[in-house]
Scaffold this motif. Structure first.
Motif, PDB file in Angstrom:
ATOM      1  N   THR A 129       0.838  -1.209   0.000  1.00  0.00           N
ATOM      2  CA  THR A 129       0.000   0.000   0.000  1.00  0.00           C
ATOM      3  C   THR A 129       0.867   1.250   0.000  1.00  0.00           C
ATOM      4  O   THR A 129       0.650   2.180  -0.774  1.00  0.00           O
TER       5      THR A 129
ATOM      6  N   PRO B  60     -12.070   3.233  -0.307  1.00  0.00           N
ATOM      7  CA  PRO B  60     -11.355   1.990  -0.624  1.00  0.00           C
ATOM      8  C   PRO B  60      -9.857   2.137  -0.304  1.00  0.00           C
ATOM      9  O   PRO B  60      -9.253   3.160  -0.632  1.00  0.00           O
ATOM     10  N   TYR B  62      -6.354   0.128  -0.846  1.00  0.00           N
ATOM     11  CA  TYR B  62      -5.832  -0.971  -1.656  1.00  0.00           C
ATOM     12  C   TYR B  62      -4.445  -1.418  -1.196  1.00  0.00           C
ATOM     13  O   TYR B  62      -3.598  -0.593  -0.867  1.00  0.00           O
ATOM     14  N   ARG B  92      -4.889   2.161  -8.956  1.00  0.00           N
ATOM     15  CA  ARG B  92      -6.082   2.206  -8.115  1.00  0.00           C
ATOM     16  C   ARG B  92      -7.271   1.582  -8.856  1.00  0.00           C
ATOM     17  O   ARG B  92      -7.970   0.720  -8.328  1.00  0.00           O
ATOM     18  N   GLN B  95      -6.904  -2.121  -9.289  1.00  0.00           N
ATOM     19  CA  GLN B  95      -7.266  -2.872  -8.081  1.00  0.00           C
ATOM     20  C   GLN B  95      -8.783  -2.963  -7.938  1.00  0.00           C
ATOM     21  O   GLN B  95      -9.327  -3.996  -7.577  1.00  0.00           O
ATOM     22  N   GLY B  96      -9.456  -1.839  -8.241  1.00  0.00           N
ATOM     23  CA  GLY B  96     -10.921  -1.859  -8.206  1.00  0.00           C
ATOM     24  C   GLY B  96     -11.474  -2.900  -9.158  1.00  0.00           C
ATOM     25  O   GLY B  96     -12.417  -3.637  -8.843  1.00  0.00           O
ATOM     26  N   VAL B  99     -10.890  -6.392  -7.743  1.00  0.00           N
ATOM     27  CA  VAL B  99     -11.852  -6.647  -6.656  1.00  0.00           C
ATOM     28  C   VAL B  99     -13.229  -6.975  -7.242  1.00  0.00           C
ATOM     29  O   VAL B  99     -13.906  -7.907  -6.788  1.00  0.00           O
ATOM     30  N   TYR B 184     -12.075   4.009 -10.125  1.00  0.00           N
ATOM     31  CA  TYR B 184     -12.014   3.005  -9.057  1.00  0.00           C
ATOM     32  C   TYR B 184     -13.255   3.065  -8.186  1.00  0.00           C
ATOM     33  O   TYR B 184     -13.736   2.043  -7.699  1.00  0.00           O
ATOM     34  N   GLU B 188     -15.841   0.025  -7.516  1.00  0.00           N
ATOM     35  CA  GLU B 188     -16.290  -0.381  -6.185  1.00  0.00           C
ATOM     36  C   GLU B 188     -17.815  -0.378  -6.088  1.00  0.00           C
ATOM     37  O   GLU B 188     -18.403  -1.248  -5.447  1.00  0.00           O
ATOM     38  N   ARG B 647      -6.943  -7.588  -0.976  1.00  0.00           N
ATOM     39  CA  ARG B 647      -6.336  -6.372  -1.532  1.00  0.00           C
ATOM     40  C   ARG B 647      -7.144  -5.100  -1.340  1.00  0.00           C
ATOM     41  O   ARG B 647      -6.755  -4.031  -1.787  1.00  0.00           O
ATOM     42  N   ARG B 648      -8.308  -5.183  -0.724  1.00  0.00           N
ATOM     43  CA  ARG B 648      -9.094  -3.959  -0.558  1.00  0.00           C
ATOM     44  C   ARG B 648      -9.832  -3.976   0.769  1.00  0.00           C
ATOM     45  O   ARG B 648     -10.376  -4.998   1.177  1.00  0.00           O
TER      46      ARG B 648
END
Lengths: 179, 776
Positions: A129, B60, B62, B92, B95-96, B99, B184, B188, B647-648
């Protein structure tokens, strides 16, 4: 110089930690303006009085507060001459990633975060992170495990060697802070 | 769902039509007079405003697993240091996207599970078979009513809901393709939508099977059933079911009953299908959670394994072959490269399996699979057992090959000191290996890494043989829903805060230190008179520990939905009843309308119902989607440390006062209400942190002073007991002096004074402007 992650599959990608040599770290310490030491919940660290003492000495020498994972806070609350904060590590990292955060003394965010004693896979993700979302911070892993998501990390080493190296490093930091 | 066909004017050789309107579709007999809310069958953007409101407060957070995006042929794209990929995506949003994909995997699993079970039951019982959950449950489907806006009466009504769920999953999945969604926050929002439809799918599956397979219907005294590797009677033929779909397992029991031989064959299960087998018949047994799979299959105890869907090890057929166990797969999600013998005559399938010319086959017909499993087990058990030679000596010889390279530990998901335990076996000291058994996930990753090919899991099994033999526990069979009468009793004290909270132990068996910590947490909250509920593998693992009186927690505590009780709702799909209980409180106690009224109910739950889930060993994508669905409804979820690999997280910032305002329904004023609940999805590093965090996250802006006092007493007490100090953030949760626990009032007032505390207003809270009833 390269190293393999302690957990063999923990390969994040192109950006991996520079290897940090314990004997070099005391020199780096002098360049850190607002360090913060973060102690994770691994019992091997909190239950070993010598290690806990050494972490506190390091914090004092570096003029750094200690943030301690809640489950081991009891082992650290007896130390009165260093600021010890009890805080969940994910919550802490969420604060650290905000550049404008005021810190624990209202003087602003820290410039360097030193991790020690974390559960390996949890700490790895926290470092990830910060790697991605906190470019304003330098991160160091002081554990005996190579953490590729840190900016600087010790390489993998045995527990015996780590205890020795860590102790030696603390002595150097201590003496350089006195001088 | 209807299609409208309009013809204004048509003239042809056979007809002249003018002003024709045809409605094609299902005729719905409307017997439900509740007003339809704003969002029946919401599209993927209908609840976006609610999501954005939540995500503004719970941003969020991450923790990328990987620095790169590898999802298209532009890649691999390095997304470090703020770099973008070839498609323009940053880390970002990537990652969204990941997820969302994970939540969709989970939602799709539950949707297909629900579709399979509904189709199976319709085939057996017909579309008109009634949905009926017992006399004390009128609100039979809180999530379906809330989201779909229908009141299902028959199995056939569930098909329409499934059509909706499947459409949403397709729409959401398309948003993950290259060149689609880019934000992102909107990834989400879509993940929250995936979670919501996932939760509805859970409910579809479970109310269908409860109704048609006559599972317990909210029975607090659901029978205690056997659990553990030691409860299986090895003198009988053994059939093991693995997965989540009870259809084939129930057909095994049907066939055994019809043949008059039920009891002479052991029917056991691993993972959620085991829960549902015991809900179907108390004669079935639970081997354990999904973590027992490899070790139990290797034991060679099972003669036949039936696989259905989800959480099945992908090497299970290879492992079964090694010990001569025959395997039948039964669901199209798991074909495993096997010959499809669905249409072959039963006798020929049996012949192939018994002879071993096909040791594993695919049969897409639950009844046929059930009959074949029984006949094969009966036939091969005696001769197969005689051939299984104890592997103990072989395993002991193998550990001598250990060179102490340490690679096993470095490949262990939870960093266990396996290396030390294996190496110690050189000196005939198997104690460390036996200790490892208590914590080990038994995944076998250590073995894959071992350069000496030591069968480490088998070594652990041999070392812990005595423990395994004594694994004999009792778990209360999954009771399913919470009764309306129970909700009437506890609704008020929960909303007012007088019952300190509802703590749900959910999820998989991916624990950082074994299941004992889970048991300790459940016990701690039950002792303190929280309502404790459990489901899935967590519900099994709570049973896998006995106290000094030889009792499991299910024997120690009653199974009601009430303070100081512990209840097991059942399998993964029974999570619907845990989430549904919160919805039921809003409806039954507070008289809030459910029908297509998602936002209002979510707002109610977030601000008023102190429910928190702890997924201590969350592992599967399904757990991610269930949790995300709960989050959209305002229910916080705490994860164990392995959960960081999702991861979130959704984290609040208690120090940002501006994030914690609510409208006071009675004045229209926007007021600070404190950080309650502080997070929606939070990863804890230790059991102690999880306990204290749960005690903090049950606080809600609506708590009465008496309720907040009770919640604070537990929070402060747990904080002192586990961390050694009074909470640093105490001042954030004390609204007035009346919130303070009486016995500590003077002491706490001093602490508050030092921290500059000031009293705050107690609003009638909402995040929705339209809920304001009067403006001053």
């Amino acid at each position: 110089m390269s190293a393999t992650p302690w957990q063999i599959g923990d390969v994040p990608g192109p950006k991996q930690a520079h290897i940090l040599r314990p004997e070099v770290f005391p020199k780096i310490v002098k360049t850190l303006k607002r360090p913060l030491i973060v102690v994770g919940s691994r019992k091997e660290v909190s239950e070993d009085k010598d290690i806990a003492n050494n972490i506190v000495i390091m914090a004092k020498s570096m003029n750094s507060p200690l943030v301690v994972s809640p489950s081991i806070f009891k082992s650290f609350m007896k130390f009165k001459d260093v600021k010890v904060v009890c805080m969940g590590i994910e919550d802490l990292v969420n604060h650290l990633k905000e550049k404008e955060w005021k810190g624990f003394d209202d003087k602003g965010n820290y410039d360097s975060i030193l991790f020690v004693g974390g559960v390996y896979y949890f700490q790895s993700q926290m470092l990830s992170t910060l790697k991605h979302f906190a470019p304003h911070l330098k991160t160091f892993s002081m554990d005996r495990f190579y953490h590729p998501n840190a900016e600087f990390s010790f390489e993998n080493m045995s527990e015996v060697r780590w205890v020795q190296e860590f102790k030696g490093m603390i002595e150097m930091i201590k003496s350089s802070s006195v001088s | 769902m209807t299609t409208k066909l309009s013809i204004k004017e048509l003239e042809s050789s056979f007809a002249k039509i003018k002003g024709l309107e045809l409605l094609i579709g299902k005729i719905v007999e409307e017997e439900w007079d509740e007003i339809v809310g704003p969002t029946p069958y919401p599209s993927i953007t209908d609840l976006r405003a609610w999501d954005h409101r939540l995500l503004q407060r719970y941003e969020p957070f991450y923790s990328p697993f990987c620095d790169m995006c590898c999802l298209c042929t532009f890649g691999k794209c390095d997304l470090t240091k703020g770099k973008k990929g070839s498609c323009g995506i940053d880390i970002r949003s990537q990652q969204g996207k990941i997820v969302l994909i994970a939540c969709l995997m989970g939602a799709a699993c539950h949707a297909t599970h629900a579709r399979h079970i509904v189709n199976y039951l319709i085939e057996k019982k017909g579309r008109d078979y009634p949905i009926h959950l017992g006399e004390e449950i009128e609100l039979e489907a809180p999530l379906i009513r809330l989201v779909a806006g229908i009141k299902p009466k028959k199995l056939g009504d569930l098909e329409e809901v499934l059509d909706y769920i499947e459409r949403q999953i397709t729409h959401l999945l398309s948003a993950t393709a290259t060149g689609q969604e880019e934000s992102y926050i909107d990834f989400e929002s879509k993940a929250l939508h995936a979670g919501m439809v996932d939760n509805v799918a859970l409910e579809v599956a479970d109310i269908a099977q409860i109704s048609a397979l006559r599972f317990p219907k909210g029975d607090p005294d659901a029978p205690l059933v056997d659990l553990g590797m030691g409860v299986i009677d090895k003198t009988k033929p053994v059939i093991l079911c693995v997965g989540h779909n009870v259809a084939p397992g129930s057909e095994i029991i049907n066939y055994l009953e019809q043949s008059g031989i039920y009891g002479s064959v052991e029917v056991a299960g691993i993972c959620c299908t085991a829960h549902d087998l015991t809900r179907y018949s108390t004669g079935a047994k639970i081997v354990g959670p999904l973590s027992r799979q490899l070790i139990f299959v290797r034991s060679g105890v099972a003669d036949v394994i039936i696989l259905d869907q989800e959480c099945i090890r992908t090497d299970i057929i290879d492992e079964a072959k090694k010990v001569g166990t025959r395997v039948i797969t039964t669901i199209d999600q798991v074909c495993a490269g096997l010959p499809d013998m669905t249409k072959s005559p039963i006798e020929s399938i049996i012949k192939e399996l018994v002879s071993g010319s096909f040791p594993a086959v695919l049969i897409h017909d639950p009844a046929k699979a059930g009959e074949v499993a029984v006949k094969v087990a009966l036939e091969i058990a005696p001769s197969r057992r005689a051939k299984i030679i104890s592997d103990e000596q072989e395993v002991l010889d193998a550990v001598l090959r250990c060179k102490d390279c340490g690679r096993c530990r470095r490949n262990c998901p939870i960093d266990l000191s396996i290396d030390e335990a294996v190496y110690a076996s050189h000196e005939k000291n198997f104690g460390l290996l036996a200790q490892i058994y208590d914590q080990c996930l038994l995944c076998g990753r250590c073995e894959s890494e071992c350069p000496e090919h030591i069968p480490i899991v088998s070594a652990i099994r041999v070392a812990a043989m005595e423990k395994i033999r004594n694994e004999k526990y009792k778990v209360r069979s999954g009771r399913g829903p919470i009764k309306d009468t129970e909700i009437r009793k506890v609704g008020r004290p929960i909303v007012m805060g007088e019952i300190p909270g509802v703590i749900a132990f959910v999820g998989c068996a991916n624990y950082p230190n074994g299941n004992k910590e889970l048991v300790e947490m459940a016990d701690e909250f039950a002792k303190r008179r929280y309502i404790v509920v459990a489901s899935g593998c967590a519900a099994m693992d709570i049973a896998r520990y006995k106290d000094e009186d030889g009792q499991t927690l299910y024997e120690k505590y009653a199974g009601d939905f009430d303070a100081g009780c512990i209840l097991n709702t059942g399998s993964c799909v029974s999570n619907a009843h845990i989430i549904g209980a919160a919805v039921k409180i809003a409806n039954i106690f507070a008289k809030r309308r459910l029908r297509g009224n998602f936002e209002e109910i979510a707002d109610y739950i977030l601000n008023r119902i102190g429910a928190v889930a702890i997924a201590w060993g969350a592992q599967h994508q399904k757990a991610a989607s269930i949790a995300t669905g709960a989050n959209r409804l305002g229910i916080p979820v705490i994860l164990g440390p392995q959960g960081v690999k999702y991861r979130r997280a959704y984290l609040g910032r208690a120090d940002k006062k501006e994030n914690w305002t609510v409208y006071n329904v009675r004045t229209g004023k926007e007021v600070y209400a404190g950080p309650a609940p502080e997070h929606l999805l939070y990863v804890t590093e230790s059991k102690e942190e999880a306990i204290v965090t749960a005690a903090r996250l049950v606080m809600r802006p609506n708590d009465t002073s008496k309720g907040r006092m009770i919640k604070l007493s537990h929070y402060i007490d747990l904080h002192q007991k586990l961390y050694g100090i009074i909470p640093e953030d105490l001042h954030l949760f004390v609204r007035t002096e009346a919130d303070l626990p009486l016995t500590m009032k003077d002491q706490l007032l001093k602490v508050l004074k030092k921290r500059g505390w000031e009293p705050m207003e107690l609003p009638d809270p909402t995040l929705l402007e339209r809920q304001i009833i009067r403006r001053e």
